[in-house]
Design a protein around this motif. Structure first.
Motif, short mmCIF file in Angstrom:
data_model
loop_
_atom_site.label_atom_id
_atom_site.label_comp_id
_atom_site.label_asym_id
_atom_site.label_seq_id
_atom_site.Cartn_x
_atom_site.Cartn_y
_atom_site.Cartn_z
N UNK A 56 8.18 10.90 -4.60
CA UNK A 56 9.55 10.80 -5.09
C UNK A 56 9.81 11.79 -6.22
N UNK A 57 8.82 12.01 -7.06
CA UNK A 57 9.00 12.90 -8.21
C UNK A 57 9.51 14.28 -7.78
N UNK A 58 9.15 14.70 -6.58
CA UNK A 58 9.51 16.05 -6.11
C UNK A 58 10.94 16.16 -5.59
N UNK A 59 11.64 15.03 -5.44
CA UNK A 59 13.01 15.09 -4.94
C UNK A 59 14.04 14.72 -6.01
N UNK A 60 13.59 14.48 -7.23
CA UNK A 60 14.51 14.11 -8.29
C UNK A 60 15.04 15.35 -9.02
N UNK A 108 0.79 -1.23 0.00
CA UNK A 108 0.00 0.00 0.00
C UNK A 108 0.83 1.29 0.00
N UNK A 109 2.14 1.19 0.23
CA UNK A 109 3.01 2.37 0.17
C UNK A 109 3.07 2.98 -1.23
N UNK A 110 2.99 2.14 -2.25
CA UNK A 110 3.30 2.56 -3.61
C UNK A 110 2.58 3.83 -4.05
N UNK A 111 1.26 3.93 -3.92
CA UNK A 111 0.59 5.13 -4.42
C UNK A 111 0.89 6.40 -3.62
N UNK A 112 1.50 6.24 -2.46
CA UNK A 112 1.91 7.40 -1.67
C UNK A 112 3.33 7.85 -2.02
N UNK A 113 4.24 6.89 -2.08
CA UNK A 113 5.66 7.24 -2.21
C UNK A 113 6.03 7.61 -3.65
N UNK A 114 5.50 6.90 -4.63
CA UNK A 114 5.88 7.18 -6.02
C UNK A 114 5.62 8.64 -6.39
N UNK A 156 8.33 10.81 -14.06
CA UNK A 156 6.91 11.15 -14.12
C UNK A 156 6.28 10.55 -15.38
N UNK A 157 6.95 10.70 -16.52
CA UNK A 157 6.39 10.20 -17.78
C UNK A 157 6.20 8.69 -17.74
N UNK A 158 7.20 7.96 -17.28
CA UNK A 158 7.11 6.50 -17.30
C UNK A 158 6.15 5.98 -16.23
N UNK A 159 6.07 6.63 -15.10
CA UNK A 159 5.15 6.17 -14.04
C UNK A 159 3.71 6.51 -14.40
N UNK A 160 3.49 7.63 -15.05
CA UNK A 160 2.13 7.94 -15.47
C UNK A 160 1.66 6.98 -16.55
N UNK A 161 2.58 6.54 -17.40
CA UNK A 161 2.24 5.51 -18.39
C UNK A 161 1.85 4.21 -17.68
N UNK A 162 2.59 3.88 -16.60
CA UNK A 162 2.34 2.65 -15.87
C UNK A 162 0.99 2.70 -15.14
N UNK A 163 0.70 3.83 -14.48
CA UNK A 163 -0.54 3.96 -13.72
C UNK A 163 -1.74 4.30 -14.59
N UNK A 164 -1.46 4.87 -15.76
CA UNK A 164 -2.55 5.29 -16.63
C UNK A 164 -3.27 6.53 -16.15
N UNK A 165 -2.58 7.35 -15.35
CA UNK A 165 -3.16 8.59 -14.84
C UNK A 165 -2.06 9.51 -14.36
N UNK A 166 -2.38 10.76 -14.11
CA UNK A 166 -1.42 11.71 -13.57
C UNK A 166 -0.98 11.26 -12.18
N UNK A 167 0.29 11.51 -11.83
CA UNK A 167 0.79 11.04 -10.54
C UNK A 167 0.02 11.65 -9.38
#
Length: 254
Positions: free
Chosen positions: A135-139, A126-132, A148-159
């Protein structure tokens, strides 16, 4: 064997201490637990695949479409010429190659340690939708765009739409606390580590994920403070007990 520093490839961030990834944190802890000298080479996300190909690192996995997927950590050991990818394979390599140093997986526990890793990571899913999204804000900028681009493709929605809110948050956060309660139940009451007084890879797995949360949420966040209060401060004590194995602060700026 005289030991030259092992090259350790990690992903930088703007968080204090720079290191943030749970998979690379497992190996950062491992180096320091074993007392092995290492030197971090920081690689931004878009450069990982080319780096791995250039040094002969195997892909972490093969995607369903047959294409290779490269990720960090990767190490390059000048003492043996070996290039090893994936945190679990690296841990096996370090124990096999440097057996006279403290073992990450004490003899006879290897299978249990691997099973613990899989079970623990499943329990805290259950951590995944919180931490991912956090993380974008510290890169750094190049990594952030890729991430952001690859994770939004994976989730199918904006982070920002991935993070649970309202009733969904209440359910997910309780499930996360229950997951950590399950892990706590697998350990001996009153013992600092999974194997009692002995630090092992299982502890590094838990602590690496907690480091992920700390760097993503921030030390002053309600999320982090809440996690550290769970189970009578069990996880705060673990982070404190393993602090001596965190290694040097390696802040890197964009």
């Amino acid at each position: 064997m005289s030991t030259q520093p092992i090259i350790f490839y990690d992903i930088p961030s703007t968080a204090p201490g720079c290191a943030w990834s749970p998979n690379t944190w497992k190996i950062r802890y491992a180096f320091n637990l074993k007392g092995l000298p290492y030197k971090t080479t920081w690689i931004e996300y878009p450069d990982i695949a080319d780096l791995c190909k250039s040094i002969g690192a195997e892909p972490t996995m093969i995607r369903k479409d047959g294409s290779p997927y490269y990720s960090l950590p990767v190490i390059k050991d000048p003492n043996t010429g070996a290039v090893v990818s994936d945190s679990a394979r690296i841990a096996d390599y370090l124990d096999a190659t440097y057996p006279n140093l403290p073992k990450l997986m004490p003899a006879g526990t290897e299978t249990l340690q691997r099973g613990f890793r899989v079970a623990a990571e499943s329990a805290t899913d259950p951590l995944t939708p919180y931490v991912i999204p956090a993380v974008a804000h510290i890169l750094h900028p190049r990594s952030k765009e890729y991430f952001v681009r690859t994770r939004e493709e994976r989730f199918g929605k904006k982070l920002e739409d991935v993070v649970p809110t309202g009733e969904a948050h209440d359910v997910a956060w309780k499930a996360l606390e229950a997951g950590y309660a399950k892990i706590n139940g697998w350990t001996t009451p009153g013992s600092p580590f999974v194997m009692g007084d002995t630090v092992s890879y299982a502890d590094l797995v838990i602590a690496a994920e907690l480091q992920w949360c700390l760097k993503a949420f921030g030390a002053n966040s309600d999320s982090w403070k809440g996690m550290m209060a769970w189970h009578e401060g069990r996880w705060a004590r673990l982070i404190s007990d393993l602090q001596r194995y965190e290694g040097p602060n390696e802040d890197v700026h964009a």
